[in-house]
Design an enzyme around this catalytic site. Structure first.
Site, PDB file in Angstrom:
ATOM      1  N   LEU A 100       0.823  -1.226   0.000  1.00  0.00           N
ATOM      2  CA  LEU A 100       0.000   0.000   0.000  1.00  0.00           C
ATOM      3  C   LEU A 100       0.854   1.272   0.000  1.00  0.00           C
ATOM      4  CD1 LEU A 100      -2.863  -1.006   2.497  1.00  0.00           C
ATOM      5  CD2 LEU A 100      -2.787  -1.291   0.024  1.00  0.00           C
ATOM      6  N   SER A 101       2.120   1.175  -0.423  1.00  0.00           N
ATOM      7  CA  SER A 101       2.959   2.379  -0.426  1.00  0.00           C
ATOM      8  C   SER A 101       2.482   3.361  -1.486  1.00  0.00           C
ATOM      9  CB  SER A 101       4.429   2.015  -0.665  1.00  0.00           C
ATOM     10  OG  SER A 101       4.582   1.374  -1.918  1.00  0.00           O
ATOM     11  N   PHE A 144       4.309  -6.601 -10.388  1.00  0.00           N
ATOM     12  CA  PHE A 144       4.138  -5.164 -10.655  1.00  0.00           C
ATOM     13  C   PHE A 144       4.778  -4.296  -9.569  1.00  0.00           C
ATOM     14  CE2 PHE A 144       0.230  -6.921 -12.627  1.00  0.00           C
ATOM     15  CZ  PHE A 144       0.290  -6.329 -13.870  1.00  0.00           C
ATOM     16  N   SER A 185       9.756  -1.563 -18.966  1.00  0.00           N
ATOM     17  CA  SER A 185       9.337  -0.277 -19.537  1.00  0.00           C
ATOM     18  C   SER A 185      10.084   0.000 -20.835  1.00  0.00           C
ATOM     19  CB  SER A 185       9.670   0.822 -18.522  1.00  0.00           C
ATOM     20  OG  SER A 185       9.617   2.088 -19.122  1.00  0.00           O
ATOM     21  N   TYR A 223      15.418   4.985 -11.894  1.00  0.00           N
ATOM     22  CA  TYR A 223      14.223   4.169 -12.146  1.00  0.00           C
ATOM     23  C   TYR A 223      14.444   3.280 -13.374  1.00  0.00           C
ATOM     24  CZ  TYR A 223       9.744   2.884 -14.167  1.00  0.00           C
ATOM     25  OH  TYR A 223       8.735   2.162 -14.752  1.00  0.00           O
ATOM     26  N   LYS A 238      14.877  -1.052 -14.040  1.00  0.00           N
ATOM     27  CA  LYS A 238      14.152  -1.905 -14.998  1.00  0.00           C
ATOM     28  C   LYS A 238      15.143  -2.707 -15.837  1.00  0.00           C
ATOM     29  CE  LYS A 238      10.103  -0.935 -13.675  1.00  0.00           C
ATOM     30  NZ  LYS A 238       9.371  -1.941 -12.909  1.00  0.00           N
ATOM     31  N   ASN A 280       3.297  13.581 -12.417  1.00  0.00           N
ATOM     32  CA  ASN A 280       4.440  13.790 -13.316  1.00  0.00           C
ATOM     33  C   ASN A 280       4.070  13.455 -14.745  1.00  0.00           C
ATOM     34  OD1 ASN A 280       6.457  14.276 -11.224  1.00  0.00           O
ATOM     35  ND2 ASN A 280       6.074  12.141 -10.665  1.00  0.00           N
ATOM     36  N   ARG A 339       4.515   9.841 -28.156  1.00  0.00           N
ATOM     37  CA  ARG A 339       4.534   8.624 -27.344  1.00  0.00           C
ATOM     38  C   ARG A 339       3.492   7.643 -27.855  1.00  0.00           C
ATOM     39  NH1 ARG A 339       8.333  10.991 -26.129  1.00  0.00           N
ATOM     40  NH2 ARG A 339       9.186  11.542 -24.078  1.00  0.00           N
TER      41      ARG A 339
HETATM   42  P1  NAD Z   1       1.558   1.808  -9.075  1.00  0.00           P
HETATM   43  O1  NAD Z   1       2.446   2.609  -8.177  1.00  0.00           O
HETATM   44  O2  NAD Z   1       0.158   2.270  -9.250  1.00  0.00           O
HETATM   45  O3  NAD Z   1       1.523   0.290  -8.561  1.00  0.00           O
HETATM   46  C1  NAD Z   1       2.599  -0.328  -7.933  1.00  0.00           C
HETATM   47  C2  NAD Z   1       2.061  -1.032  -6.697  1.00  0.00           C
HETATM   48  O4  NAD Z   1       3.116  -1.723  -6.036  1.00  0.00           O
HETATM   49  C3  NAD Z   1       1.461  -0.077  -5.656  1.00  0.00           C
HETATM   50  O5  NAD Z   1       0.179  -0.547  -5.273  1.00  0.00           O
HETATM   51  C4  NAD Z   1       2.456  -0.119  -4.487  1.00  0.00           C
HETATM   52  O6  NAD Z   1       1.798   0.084  -3.251  1.00  0.00           O
HETATM   53  C5  NAD Z   1       3.050  -1.494  -4.642  1.00  0.00           C
HETATM   54  N1  NAD Z   1       4.425  -1.668  -4.126  1.00  0.00           N
HETATM   55  C6  NAD Z   1       5.522  -0.921  -4.409  1.00  0.00           C
HETATM   56  N2  NAD Z   1       6.595  -1.432  -3.790  1.00  0.00           N
HETATM   57  C7  NAD Z   1       6.179  -2.537  -3.115  1.00  0.00           C
HETATM   58  C8  NAD Z   1       6.821  -3.496  -2.289  1.00  0.00           C
HETATM   59  N3  NAD Z   1       8.119  -3.419  -2.037  1.00  0.00           N
HETATM   60  N4  NAD Z   1       6.074  -4.492  -1.765  1.00  0.00           N
HETATM   61  C9  NAD Z   1       4.754  -4.593  -2.018  1.00  0.00           C
HETATM   62  N5  NAD Z   1       4.088  -3.709  -2.789  1.00  0.00           N
HETATM   63  C10 NAD Z   1       4.795  -2.692  -3.337  1.00  0.00           C
HETATM   64  O7  NAD Z   1       2.297   1.677 -10.480  1.00  0.00           O
HETATM   65  P2  NAD Z   1       1.761   1.144 -11.877  1.00  0.00           P
HETATM   66  O8  NAD Z   1       1.654   2.301 -12.787  1.00  0.00           O
HETATM   67  O9  NAD Z   1       0.623   0.253 -11.676  1.00  0.00           O
HETATM   68  O10 NAD Z   1       3.031   0.314 -12.340  1.00  0.00           O
HETATM   69  C11 NAD Z   1       3.165  -1.075 -12.095  1.00  0.00           C
HETATM   70  C12 NAD Z   1       4.528  -1.538 -12.567  1.00  0.00           C
HETATM   71  O11 NAD Z   1       4.674  -1.243 -13.948  1.00  0.00           O
HETATM   72  C13 NAD Z   1       5.712  -0.873 -11.868  1.00  0.00           C
HETATM   73  O12 NAD Z   1       6.736  -1.822 -11.694  1.00  0.00           O
HETATM   74  C14 NAD Z   1       6.140   0.184 -12.852  1.00  0.00           C
HETATM   75  O13 NAD Z   1       7.487   0.542 -12.724  1.00  0.00           O
HETATM   76  C15 NAD Z   1       5.874  -0.507 -14.172  1.00  0.00           C
HETATM   77  N6  NAD Z   1       5.669   0.433 -15.295  1.00  0.00           N
HETATM   78  C16 NAD Z   1       4.707   1.399 -15.188  1.00  0.00           C
HETATM   79  C17 NAD Z   1       4.526   2.289 -16.235  1.00  0.00           C
HETATM   80  C18 NAD Z   1       3.482   3.385 -16.144  1.00  0.00           C
HETATM   81  O14 NAD Z   1       3.513   4.295 -16.951  1.00  0.00           O
HETATM   82  N7  NAD Z   1       2.547   3.356 -15.192  1.00  0.00           N
HETATM   83  C19 NAD Z   1       5.326   2.190 -17.383  1.00  0.00           C
HETATM   84  C20 NAD Z   1       6.280   1.179 -17.457  1.00  0.00           C
HETATM   85  C21 NAD Z   1       6.438   0.301 -16.398  1.00  0.00           C
HETATM   86  C1  UD1 Z   2       7.879   8.819 -18.274  1.00  0.00           C
HETATM   87  C2  UD1 Z   2       9.265   8.420 -17.867  1.00  0.00           C
HETATM   88  C3  UD1 Z   2       9.491   6.960 -18.188  1.00  0.00           C
HETATM   89  C4  UD1 Z   2       8.434   6.114 -17.512  1.00  0.00           C
HETATM   90  C5  UD1 Z   2       7.048   6.607 -17.920  1.00  0.00           C
HETATM   91  C6  UD1 Z   2       5.956   5.879 -17.186  1.00  0.00           C
HETATM   92  C7  UD1 Z   2      10.646  10.433 -18.021  1.00  0.00           C
HETATM   93  C8  UD1 Z   2      11.765  11.110 -18.731  1.00  0.00           C
HETATM   94  N1  UD1 Z   2      10.254   9.253 -18.536  1.00  0.00           N
HETATM   95  O1  UD1 Z   2       7.732   8.572 -19.660  1.00  0.00           O
HETATM   96  O2  UD1 Z   2      10.766   6.559 -17.750  1.00  0.00           O
HETATM   97  O3  UD1 Z   2       8.559   4.742 -17.868  1.00  0.00           O
HETATM   98  O4  UD1 Z   2       6.938   8.003 -17.606  1.00  0.00           O
HETATM   99  O5  UD1 Z   2       5.939   6.220 -15.841  1.00  0.00           O
HETATM  100  O6  UD1 Z   2      10.159  10.932 -17.023  1.00  0.00           O
HETATM  101  N2  UD1 Z   2       4.505  16.046 -20.909  1.00  0.00           N
HETATM  102  C9  UD1 Z   2       4.158  17.383 -20.950  1.00  0.00           C
HETATM  103  N3  UD1 Z   2       3.675  17.960 -19.811  1.00  0.00           N
HETATM  104  C10 UD1 Z   2       3.521  17.277 -18.641  1.00  0.00           C
HETATM  105  C11 UD1 Z   2       3.865  15.909 -18.611  1.00  0.00           C
HETATM  106  C12 UD1 Z   2       4.380  15.330 -19.768  1.00  0.00           C
HETATM  107  O7  UD1 Z   2       4.288  18.034 -21.982  1.00  0.00           O
HETATM  108  O8  UD1 Z   2       3.077  17.887 -17.628  1.00  0.00           O
HETATM  109  C13 UD1 Z   2       4.996  15.404 -22.157  1.00  0.00           C
HETATM  110  C14 UD1 Z   2       6.394  14.797 -22.051  1.00  0.00           C
HETATM  111  O9  UD1 Z   2       7.349  15.736 -22.394  1.00  0.00           O
HETATM  112  C15 UD1 Z   2       6.286  13.631 -23.038  1.00  0.00           C
HETATM  113  C16 UD1 Z   2       4.810  13.200 -22.967  1.00  0.00           C
HETATM  114  O10 UD1 Z   2       4.118  14.315 -22.414  1.00  0.00           O
HETATM  115  O11 UD1 Z   2       6.529  14.077 -24.351  1.00  0.00           O
HETATM  116  C17 UD1 Z   2       4.578  11.993 -22.071  1.00  0.00           C
HETATM  117  O12 UD1 Z   2       5.173  12.230 -20.791  1.00  0.00           O
HETATM  118  P1  UD1 Z   2       4.977  11.238 -19.563  1.00  0.00           P
HETATM  119  O13 UD1 Z   2       3.533  10.936 -19.390  1.00  0.00           O
HETATM  120  O14 UD1 Z   2       5.707  11.814 -18.390  1.00  0.00           O
HETATM  121  O15 UD1 Z   2       5.667   9.886 -20.034  1.00  0.00           O
HETATM  122  P2  UD1 Z   2       7.149   9.637 -20.625  1.00  0.00           P
HETATM  123  O16 UD1 Z   2       7.994  10.831 -20.534  1.00  0.00           O
HETATM  124  O17 UD1 Z   2       7.022   8.991 -21.947  1.00  0.00           O
END
Ligand code: NAD
Ligand code: UD1
Length: 334
Positions: free
Chosen positions: A33-34, A80, A124, A148, A152, A197, A230
């Site tokens: 639940l972090s 995840f 990722s 980060y 990965k 972000n 993207r």
């Molecule tokens: P999220 O933060 O919503 O989910 C991650 C979950 O893992 C959370 O519920 C958190 O409480 C739990 N968690 C974290 N550390 C833990 C630990 N040590 N033990 C138990 N639980 C833990 O993130 P998400 O967007 O669902 O992403 C899931 C996975 O996919 C992550 O590994 C993330 O890096 C990867 N990923 C996400 C994206 C994206 O854009 N969301 C893109 C590429 C990869």
């Molecule tokens: C980001 C991370 C990537 C991660 C992914 C999912 C960086 C450099 N990369 O990807 O490592 O796997 O998130 O968590 O942070 N943008 C705006 N305004 C905003 C936010 C984003 O213009 O307020 C633009 C960015 O410049 C980019 C696009 O939107 O062109 C997507 O951004 P974002 O959603 O943050 O994803 P990534 O940068 O692709």
């Protein structure tokens, strides 16, 4: 199959749990639940009519994690759980390396010890670094610009090495592109703490009036309109990719991109959101964000050929479902 989902109450995990349940799998969830809320478990039950067994544990801690493996006859694992805020990973790198690497090592060791033959890992597109798109799975892992991304790439190497020497330990690395959107019920979605972000949650919060305007990071990239491109993928499509991966008969190590194969610019996404939801999203063009690349999109043909998976939902589905979820967050807050 009986499947342990770590991080199963998070954004992608919760959607995947629903798809696994819909496909008749038994699901166990481990989450500390972090970065998620326990209410998500009730929402999973509301939507699916089933309540998965839940363990509130930190998977970097071996003992409580081992207890699950010892008690339950797990057949597959989807990992995840991880920390994912790129900026924060630059500020507190050790926390990211500790959490993301130790969790992967512990879980891989436990899978070997208890004979769990399927390990699906959340990687990722960031591991491709600054190579030209479309990204293909056989491209080399390039250094990323932040801890980060390094976690990965390192996790991929750890799992690759373990799969190489342990017959029967079958690993699938899934490289996600940019997951957005939410479940059609509007009950679960991406709800980051603090100021988002990522682009989509930021846009949604500007539309709801919680933030004044969107900053678009640069309009001088070599793209059709100058803004970053993207490969946005609907989280429900992404979740279904995990079902295909865990059900796959592939052995050894296999890697798949999960994306649509199509690039969309920031302005295209913002304009689609405005048009589909009939709501304004004020924005300003500002400086580029350090570390961003111009273009990132997948070659998604391998997942289609080998897993029989491809995306079904389009950009309109993504922006509508994101807004549907955001509106409910607003009504819950007020
Ligand atoms: P999220 O933060 O919503 O989910 C991650 C979950 O893992 C959370 O519920 C958190 O409480 C739990 N968690 C974290 N550390 C833990 C630990 N040590 N033990 C138990 N639980 C833990 O993130 P998400 O967007 O669902 O992403 C899931 C996975 O996919 C992550 O590994 C993330 O890096 C990867 N990923 C996400 C994206 C994206 O854009 N969301 C893109 C590429 C990869
Ligand atoms: C980001 C991370 C990537 C991660 C992914 C999912 C960086 C450099 N990369 O990807 O490592 O796997 O998130 O968590 O942070 N943008 C705006 N305004 C905003 C936010 C984003 O213009 O307020 C633009 C960015 O410049 C980019 C696009 O939107 O062109 C997507 O951004 P974002 O959603 O943050 O994803 P990534 O940068 O692709």
């Amino acid at each position: 199959m009986k499947i342990l989902v770590t991080g199963g109450l998070g954004f992608i995990g919760s959607h995947t749990v629903l798809e696994l349940l819909a496909n008749g799998h038994e699901v166990l969830i481990a989450d500390n639940l972090s970065n998620s809320k326990i209410e998500v478990l009730d929402k999973i039950e509301n939507i699916s009519g089933q309540k998965p067994k839940f363990f509130q544990i930190d998977v970097t801690e071996k003992a409580p994690t081992q207890e699950i493996f010892a008690k339950e006859k797990i057949e597959g694992l989807i990992h995840f759980a991880g920390l994912k805020a790129v900026g924060e990973s630059v500020e507190i790198p050790l926390k990211y390396y500790y959490n993301n690497l130790l969790s992967t090592i512990n879980l891989a060791e436990l899978c070997l010890q208890y004979g769990v033959g399927k390990f699906v890992f959340s990687s990722s597109a960031t591991v491709y670094g600054e190579q030209p798109s479309p990204f293909r799975e056989e491209m080399p892992l390039l250094p990323t610009t932040n801890p980060y991304g390094e976690t990965k790439a390192m996790s991929e190497r750890i799992l690759t090495d373990a799969a190489r020497v342990n017959r029967g330990f079958n690993v699938i690395l899934l490289r996600y592109f940019n997951p957005i959107g939410a479940h059609p019920s509007g009950l679960i979605g991406e709800d980051p703490n603090g100021i988002p972000n990522n682009l989509m949650p930021y846009v949604a919060r500007v539309a709801s009036g919680k933030l004044p305007f969107l900053s678009i990071f640069g309009d001088d990239y070599e793209t059709s309109d100058g803004t970053g491109v993207r490969d946005y993928i609907h989280v429900v499509d992404l979740a279904q990719g995990h079902v295909k991966a865990i059900e796959s008969e592939k052995t050894g190590l296999n890697i798949y991109n999960l994306g649509t194969g199509q690039g969309t610019s920031v302005l295209e996404l913002v304009n689609a959101f405005i048009a589909a939801n009939k709501i304004d999203v004020p924005y300003k063009i500002v400086e580029r964000r350090p570390g961003d690349i111009a273009i990132s999109f997948a070659d998604a043909s391998k997942a289609k050929a080998e897993l029989g998976w491809q995306t079904k939902l389009d950009l309109i589905d993504m922006v509508k479902s994101s807004w549907n979820f955001e509106k409910r967050q607003k009504s819950e807050v007020h």
